[in-house]
Structures are given as structure tokens and as C-alpha cells.
Design an enzyme around this catalytic site. Structure first.
Site, PDB file in Angstrom:
ATOM      1  N   ARG A   1      41.185  37.373  38.554  1.00 36.85           N
ATOM      2  CA  ARG A   1      42.190  36.364  38.870  1.00 36.85           C
ATOM      3  C   ARG A   1      42.299  35.435  37.667  1.00 36.85           C
ATOM      4  O   ARG A   1      41.282  35.108  37.023  1.00 36.85           O
ATOM      5  CB  ARG A   1      41.778  35.559  40.110  1.00 36.85           C
ATOM      6  CG  ARG A   1      41.947  36.305  41.429  1.00 36.85           C
ATOM      7  CD  ARG A   1      43.423  36.560  41.753  1.00 36.85           C
ATOM      8  NE  ARG A   1      43.642  37.195  43.033  1.00 36.85           N
ATOM      9  CZ  ARG A   1      43.807  38.499  43.231  1.00 36.85           C
ATOM     10  NH1 ARG A   1      43.742  39.331  42.208  1.00 36.85           N
ATOM     11  NH2 ARG A   1      44.050  38.963  44.434  1.00 36.85           N
TER      12      ARG A   1
ATOM     13  N   GLU B   1      51.219  32.522  37.973  1.00 38.09           N
ATOM     14  CA  GLU B   1      52.005  33.767  37.931  1.00 38.09           C
ATOM     15  C   GLU B   1      53.309  33.559  38.689  1.00 38.09           C
ATOM     16  O   GLU B   1      53.320  32.838  39.691  1.00 38.09           O
ATOM     17  CB  GLU B   1      51.196  34.906  38.555  1.00 38.09           C
ATOM     18  CG  GLU B   1      49.915  35.181  37.775  1.00 38.09           C
ATOM     19  CD  GLU B   1      49.059  36.306  38.375  1.00 38.09           C
ATOM     20  OE1 GLU B   1      49.507  36.969  39.323  1.00 38.09           O
ATOM     21  OE2 GLU B   1      47.939  36.501  37.885  1.00 38.09           O
TER      22      GLU B   1
ATOM     23  N   HIS C   1      50.248  41.541  36.190  1.00 39.38           N
ATOM     24  CA  HIS C   1      49.450  41.718  37.417  1.00 39.38           C
ATOM     25  C   HIS C   1      49.763  43.062  38.085  1.00 39.38           C
ATOM     26  O   HIS C   1      50.322  43.119  39.185  1.00 39.38           O
ATOM     27  CB  HIS C   1      49.678  40.554  38.392  1.00 39.38           C
ATOM     28  CG  HIS C   1      48.568  40.429  39.413  1.00 39.38           C
ATOM     29  ND1 HIS C   1      48.195  39.240  39.978  1.00 39.38           N
ATOM     30  CD2 HIS C   1      47.747  41.374  39.959  1.00 39.38           C
ATOM     31  CE1 HIS C   1      47.205  39.452  40.850  1.00 39.38           C
ATOM     32  NE2 HIS C   1      46.928  40.744  40.850  1.00 39.38           N
TER      33      HIS C   1
HETATM   34  C1  DGY Z   1      44.676  42.548  44.868  1.00 34.22           C
HETATM   35  O1  DGY Z   1      44.764  43.473  45.670  1.00 34.22           O
HETATM   36  O2  DGY Z   1      43.956  41.566  45.068  1.00 34.22           O
HETATM   37  C2  DGY Z   1      45.532  42.646  43.653  1.00 34.22           C
HETATM   38  O3  DGY Z   1      45.104  41.816  42.639  1.00 34.22           O
HETATM   39  C3  DGY Z   1      46.953  42.291  44.032  1.00 34.22           C
HETATM   40  O4  DGY Z   1      47.032  40.931  44.343  1.00 34.22           O
END
Ligand code: DGY
Length: 324
Positions: A237, A266, A284
Site C-alpha cells: 500500500r 490514488e 495499482h
Molecule cells: C488488493 O486486493 O488488496 C489489491 O491491492 C487491490 O486493492
């Protein structure tokens, strides 16, 4: 009477069709006007919510008087205010496992991409700059045989480590809250403190969930501990890294480069990262393959369906709210 399911992000027609077999399904539609207004209007009717990429807590859910479950189409659940969910007895589910290998593929693509400057040299070639045999200005760094540092040896971290060890003959070091004896055995992985790992690894891969303990885990101090030849890869993250400190480290040569899939805010817009050739920036997409996104959608529907039909969902994040 059928219960009502409300989508809080785009869902595919196939998902809507599957949900319609058991539920009334409301999918806010941009063609019909303001999506947020449609969501708020439908919220009081909703027994279940499904979607991804939206913060949900008291402010957003106070009007959701009938809400029983939120099914997130993601493994990470840092967008949800768990304390509030627990207070209200709202179940939260996620989609672990099905995205492990795809996300590890992407993590390793970032390792390769930043070491071998794939996007940068692609742009350079297409800009017509390849006019003679390349020289040191275009050279990258080796990946094979180097040291891969995994910060957070969960399922995805282990899958990246396997790629490095078995595919590229890398030494694996890892840090985290717990030792993983089985992986130490399987991959020869060696446990390190975060500080030791940062100093030793040629590639530092961040694969930790976002929590109070991991927010800004990597800041100016940690970046300075890394080797000037090392790369930082983040598929966890964005807020795990202090982005301003990272930009400064990339500009000043404190580290060699970064491969990033996630950001403090984001979608990433107008970022100084855009001006840095040694920052490889993806939008992402860790789990974003057709196969994996379909598997995640189905897993999220299975969880939602179970919860609304009174069966304990497979991927319950807050089991304490499940009373049956
Ligand atoms: C997750 O599944 O956590 C991916 O990062 C998509 O948000």
C-alpha cells in the site's frame, strides 16, 4: 423477499447476473447521473455491499440501517473502519489466496522492470534515440544471483521469494513479526531485522498490509540504510512509504531506483515521480489480470451470498461479529 445488494464500485455484467439469481441488485450507473447520489439513495435498502477502492466507515454507512455485510473485492481491507463495522455488527469479507500468484508476478515484473530499465528504455527507443550500440548510460543492473529482501513474508511475499530463489538464484532475506521456518527450509530464506535487511538487500520488496504499525515504515532514515545500488519495490500500500522521502532519495541517488504499484494517494496525478526516469510507476495493477479479477469477483460473490443467506462466509475478516 429477496435481500438487496448494492455495488460501491463498478462490477461486471457477469457479476451482476450472478448476484441477481439470489438478490435485488443495484449498480449505480454513471449514465444515469451522479453515482455517489445513486449510492446514497439506495444505501438504506442495502443488506449487502460489494466493491473495492472506497473508504467505508461511519460517515459513509450511517444511513445503511439494514446492512449486514460488506464484501470487498480485494485482499487488503485498510479502506474499511473495522472498529465501526464491529460496533455495528457488520461482517467484512475479502478475497485472499486467489490473487497471490498474479500479485507476485507483478512484484517480480517490477524487480525486473526497474533493474533492467524496461519502461525507460522502451520510451528511449520509441523516441528514436537508439542511434548506435548502447553504452553504459543505458546499462541496467543484474537480478540473478542478487539478494532479494522481502518485508512481510505472507503469502504474496513468499510467492515473490520463490520466483527470486527458484527462478533467479537469488539469496532471500526477510523481515516481519514472525519467523517462517518452513520457508527458511524451502528457500534458504534468512530472517533479518528491518534495518539489517535494508542494508543487505539489492531489491527491497514491500509486501506488508497497511496498519498503524506499517504506515510510513519506509521513510528518509530507512532509505538511507539501503545501498545506493539498491531498488525499492512496493506492491503493498502506498502509505507504507513516505513518498516525499522516496522522491528525494530517487533524485539524490540515495537509492538506484523504485518499482511502484501503489501510492499515498490514488490515482496518482501530477506527481514528481512522473519526472524521474528511475521510478517505474504502475497504476495499482497487482491483481489486475482477467483471470485473477474474475476469480476475485467470484470469491467476493461467494462470501456475500453466504453471509446474506445465513452461512458463515469463507473469508470473514471480523469473525467476532458472526453470531450463528
Ligand atoms: C488488493 O486486493 O488488496 C489489491 O491491492 C487491490 O486493492
Amino acid at each position: 423477499m429477496k435481500k438487496t445488494v448494492l455495488a460501491f464500485s463498478r462490477i461486471t455484467p457477469a457479476m451482476a447476473e450472478r448476484l441477481q439469481q439470489d438478490f435485488n441488485v443495484i449498480v449505480p450507473n454513471p449514465k444515469l447521473g451522479d453515482v455517489a447520489a445513486q449510492f446514497n439513495e439506495a444505501l438504506p435498502e442495502a443488506h449487502g455491499l460489494i466493491g473495492v477502492g472506497r473508504k467505508l466507515g461511519r460517515a459513509q454507512l450511517e444511513g445503511a440501517a439494514r446492512l449486514e455485510v460488506v464484501s470487498s473485492v480485494s485482499v487488503g481491507y485498510d479502506n474499511y473502519d473495522l472498529d465501526y463495522f464491529n460496533e455495528r455488527g457488520i461482517a467484512l469479507t475479502n478475497t485472499p489466496d486467489v490473487l497471490t500468484e498474479s500479485t507476485a508476478d507483478l512484484g517480480f515484473a517490477l524487480v525486473m522492470g526497474c533493474a533492467r530499465r524496461v519502461a525507460e528504455l522502451d520510451a528511449w527507443t520509441k523516441a528514436g534515440q537508439w542511434q548506435a550500440t548502447v553504452g553504459p548510460a543505458q546499462f541496467g543492473s543484474d537480478v540473478h544471483g542478487k539478494t532479494l529482501g522481502i518485508v512481510g513474508m505472507g503469502n504474496i511475499g513468499a510467492a515473490i521469494a520463490r520466483r527470486g530463489r527458484l527462478g533467479f538464484n537469488m539469496q532471500v532475506v526477510y523481515s516481519g513479526n514472525n519467523r517462517k521456518p518452513a520457508l527458511e527450509q524451502e528457500l534458504g530464506a534468512q530472517f533479518r531485522s528491518l534495518e539489517q535487511l535494508l542494508a543487505e538487500a539489492d531489491f527491497v520488496c514491500l509486501v506488508v498490509p497497511l496498519s498503524q504499525a506499517t504506515r510510513k515504515l519506509i521513510g528518509a532514515r530507512e532509505l538511507k540504510l539501503m545501498k545506493p545500488s539498491a531498488f525499492l519495490v512496493n506492491v503493498s500500500r502506498g502509505p507504507v512509504v513516505d513518498e516525499a522521502a522516496l522522491v528525494e532519495a530517487l533524485q539524490s541517488g540515495t537509492i538506484r531506483g523504485a518499482g511502484l504499484d501503489v501510492y499515498e494517494k490514488e490515482p496518482l496525478a501530477d506527481s514528481p515521480l512522473f519526472t524521474l526516469p528511475n521510478a517505474l510507476t504502475l497504476p495499482h495493477v497487482g491483481s489486475a489480470t482477467a483471470e485473477t479479477r474474475e476469480a476475485m469477483a467470484n470469491r467476493a460473490i461467494d462470501n456475500l451470498r453466504a453471509a446474506l443467506l445465513g452461512e458463515r462466509p469463507r473469508d470473514l475478516v471480523n469473525p467476532q461479529v458472526w453470531k450463528n
